[in-house]
Design a protein around this motif. Sequence first.
Motif, PDB file in Angstrom:
ATOM      1  N   THR A   1       6.040 -14.928-110.838  1.00  0.00           N
ATOM      2  CA  THR A   1       4.679 -15.377-111.137  1.00  0.00           C
ATOM      3  C   THR A   1       3.733 -14.244-110.803  1.00  0.00           C
ATOM      4  O   THR A   1       3.862 -13.609-109.763  1.00  0.00           O
TER       5      THR A   1
ATOM      6  N   ILE B   1       7.741 -14.790 -99.879  1.00  0.00           N
ATOM      7  CA  ILE B   1       7.559 -15.453-101.172  1.00  0.00           C
ATOM      8  C   ILE B   1       6.507 -14.730-101.995  1.00  0.00           C
ATOM      9  O   ILE B   1       6.567 -14.685-103.220  1.00  0.00           O
TER      10      ILE B   1
ATOM     11  N   LYS C   1       8.711 -14.533-105.064  1.00  0.00           N
ATOM     12  CA  LYS C   1       8.591 -15.360-106.257  1.00  0.00           C
ATOM     13  C   LYS C   1       7.260 -15.099-106.952  1.00  0.00           C
ATOM     14  O   LYS C   1       7.079 -15.398-108.122  1.00  0.00           O
ATOM     15  N   ILE C   2       6.314 -14.584-106.144  1.00  0.00           N
ATOM     16  CA  ILE C   2       4.961 -14.369-106.660  1.00  0.00           C
ATOM     17  C   ILE C   2       4.518 -12.949-106.316  1.00  0.00           C
ATOM     18  O   ILE C   2       4.764 -12.463-105.217  1.00  0.00           O
TER      19      ILE C   2
ATOM     20  N   TYR D   1      -1.333 -24.398-100.735  1.00  0.00           N
ATOM     21  CA  TYR D   1       0.127 -24.505-100.694  1.00  0.00           C
ATOM     22  C   TYR D   1       0.747 -23.420-101.536  1.00  0.00           C
ATOM     23  O   TYR D   1       0.373 -23.229-102.699  1.00  0.00           O
ATOM     24  N   VAL D   2       1.707 -22.716-100.955  1.00  0.00           N
ATOM     25  CA  VAL D   2       2.435 -21.705-101.706  1.00  0.00           C
ATOM     26  C   VAL D   2       3.905 -22.054-101.620  1.00  0.00           C
ATOM     27  O   VAL D   2       4.462 -22.125-100.535  1.00  0.00           O
ATOM     28  N   SER D   3       4.497 -22.318-102.786  1.00  0.00           N
ATOM     29  CA  SER D   3       5.901 -22.706-102.853  1.00  0.00           C
ATOM     30  C   SER D   3       6.188 -23.850-101.890  1.00  0.00           C
ATOM     31  O   SER D   3       7.186 -23.841-101.167  1.00  0.00           O
TER      32      SER D   3
ATOM     33  N   ILE E   1       3.678 -23.608-108.101  1.00  0.00           N
ATOM     34  CA  ILE E   1       4.086 -22.655-107.073  1.00  0.00           C
ATOM     35  C   ILE E   1       2.908 -22.262-106.190  1.00  0.00           C
ATOM     36  O   ILE E   1       3.061 -21.826-105.057  1.00  0.00           O
TER      37      ILE E   1
ATOM     38  N   PRO F   1       5.114 -21.907-111.779  1.00  0.00           N
ATOM     39  CA  PRO F   1       6.014 -20.747-111.648  1.00  0.00           C
ATOM     40  C   PRO F   1       6.123 -19.973-112.962  1.00  0.00           C
ATOM     41  O   PRO F   1       6.165 -20.575-114.036  1.00  0.00           O
TER      42      PRO F   1
END
Lengths: 253, 273, 285
Positions: free
Chosen positions: C196, C85, C163-164, C68-70, C3, C30
């Motif tokens: 995460t 995100i 997500k993070i 890179y993120v997701s 992720i 993740p």
Amino acid sequence: MKILEGFEFKRGETLIHKLDPRVKLAYSIIVFALAMIFTHSITLLIILISTLPLFYVAKAFRKFAKSVQGSLILVGIVFAVNFITLGFERALAMSIRLLLMISCFSIFFLTTYPEDFAEALVKLKVPYEFALTFTMALRFVPTLAREAQLIMDAQRSRGLELDKGNFIRRLRNYIPILVPLIVGAIRKSIKVAEAMESRAFGASPKRTSLRELKFKQRDYAFLALIVLMFIVAVYAKYFLGVEELISSLVSLG
Amino acid sequence: MIEVHDVWYSYDEVVALRGVSLKIQPGEVVAIMGENGAGKTTLIKHFNGLLKPDKGYVKVFGVDTRNASVAELSRRVGLVFQNPDHQLFAETVEDEVAFALKNFGFPKEVIERRVKWALKLLDLWELRDQSPFALSGGERKRVAIASILSYDPDVIVFDEPTVGQDYAQKERLAQLIKLLRSQLKTIIVVTHDVEFVAENFPRVVLMSEGRVIADGNTRRILTSPELLKKARLTPPQITQVAWELSDFSVPRDLMWVSEARDAILRVLGVRGR
Amino acid sequence: MPIIELRRVTYTYPGSNKPAIRNVDLVIEPGEYVVITGPSGCGKTTLCRCLNGLIPHFYGGELEGEVYVSGMSVKSTPTSKLAQIVGMVFQDPESQLFLLTVEREVAFGPENLGLPRGEVRARVEEALNLVGIAHLRDRSPHELSGGEQQKVAIAACLSMKPKILVLDEPTANLDPESALHVLSLLSDLKNRLGVTIVLVEHRLEAVAPSADRVIVMDKGEVILDGAPREVLSKQVVEAIGIGVPKVVKLYNELRKYGVDFKFIPLSPSEVRKAILEVMRSDRSS
């Protein structure tokens, strides 16, 4: 600063608190206009007295009274200057007008939730960014006040004496207070910007809002009342010549 | 010597100090601890007169604080506040460190000498011509400390000096306190850092809700479950280890790694190794 | 698929002649709970800023390598998109709260996304309840304690359904009790939401037991990356000035005297377990 007490929001659930801020703003502006239109001390006094019940209903009379107390020096100066140049009646009229100006805006600030100011502005077509800036300024006032106190404590502990010396000296002594305060404010604003970015500020051109100000029946009713009052007052002044009438009554008596 | 006698203090309607009494002798090294709102910062502001008691009195070197100005009292009791950004304002680090000396009216040669000493002590000599605002967080903190040490007060009070500091910075602070102690300064530190106090302070004044609930030997206080609970403090980790092993006759008042090691070696040695 | 991915990332702030982070390679899966630690100035905050685009979009400067993120490249994605995100919580509890009430603060993110009012309301309620601060909704941020402010900040991120969650020393300015509340909230959120967590923290004794991984940075580089037990017992960690938990120091001390625990303890109760194991194996040998 006692005079500011009448402009500080006081929490409450009164009728006045529940009115839409736009209605209250309209009230303030109309009363202010009346204060400018009318010139005789007795008519101004009547208008001033008519605003007082609102403070009672809002349960904020004490705060307003404190403001009046704080403003007495200013009022006294206005009275004195006018008395010397224009005589007693004029001086009285000007003093009452000043109190009226304070009173009409005081009721707005005492009963309007600060978070609703920005909403009201946006509804009045002010761009969101400006309204947000205004909200943030309000948000950080207590924080900066606390910082100023902490800074003063720290500097006084290094031997800075804020109440000594002549006027110039005292001004210079405030530099060690102002510099950290301003630098701190700048640092904070960068942090605020970072936080805003990090929560997607500007993600969508069409921004929604959690709450929306909507006029309720009582808002329409009040607005109608205020407009009516304005019309009646203007009619009384210009078509009935009520002020000339009062003048002549007074001079007869 | 600082003497606090039955002091009561309120901010508007909030009572912050309820009958606090304590005495601090010259040369002592004391930690004042307690939960947020216990009154620690309120108390230390009485030591240099920033606050004056509503009831009771505070005497600093025999002088009642109500009869002296903050500047006069600060001359002997230096307060280093938590956030250095609340005081930095000068054009250079050197000017910043000289500020208090100038306010107290020291002669020029003395100011130069003391500033140099303080800058060297805090490892700031190389940075003396820089703007304090261009320095890192840790460096700014050292400038704030140097600016108080430079005028050589007899008592130095630190308000939460370990907040936001990494381990190495805390070590440096502990060394500094040791040095000042060897110079017979009186050191008072307000902190919630239990580990830092366990390692460096012989005496703890424990406060809760505006009162002093304990005052004395660090070990006795920081290993007492009742006192810690009342002041909402967590015990030092080694003390927790000792409590876990109390059924092996490990003493319940351990605070240091070396003590725990020795106790465990004993426990394992005893068990037929 | 990871992720978060950093490949040979080097970043220099504008006007600086030295990179703040250098050759950082990092992969986070993740659902991981990653703790980043290191002495002041090691580049931890800089690394965090790369995760939601503040670097390079807000700070400018030179960003080399890839982040890179997701799946999205941070260099070419605006922060307003990445913020959906990655939620970020900062060290200064008060300055990241800039509106007049908690409720509006939590609503700010979803409002920015232009979501329908009903959706905004639902997300605000959910976030406030997840964090346990629904009773604070009408309060003004400046009236709250540091711990409450950080909880508001976390809720304000959660309403974006990230997500993070990246938190840069969120407990640095908090008293120990509030710090523990915030940290246990994070563990709770990780378990409940599967989010995460990337946490920069000095209070290793508090987070080591819950973390999946500890990353140690020094002078802009990642020098250690692995399970907490492995990483924290290494010599170099203490040598560069990191506050290793006392129980780990105890473990190291006992090894010098020939006592080898079967595992490296991360809490006082683990010390007891380790000692009991040693005693059991002694008896059987």
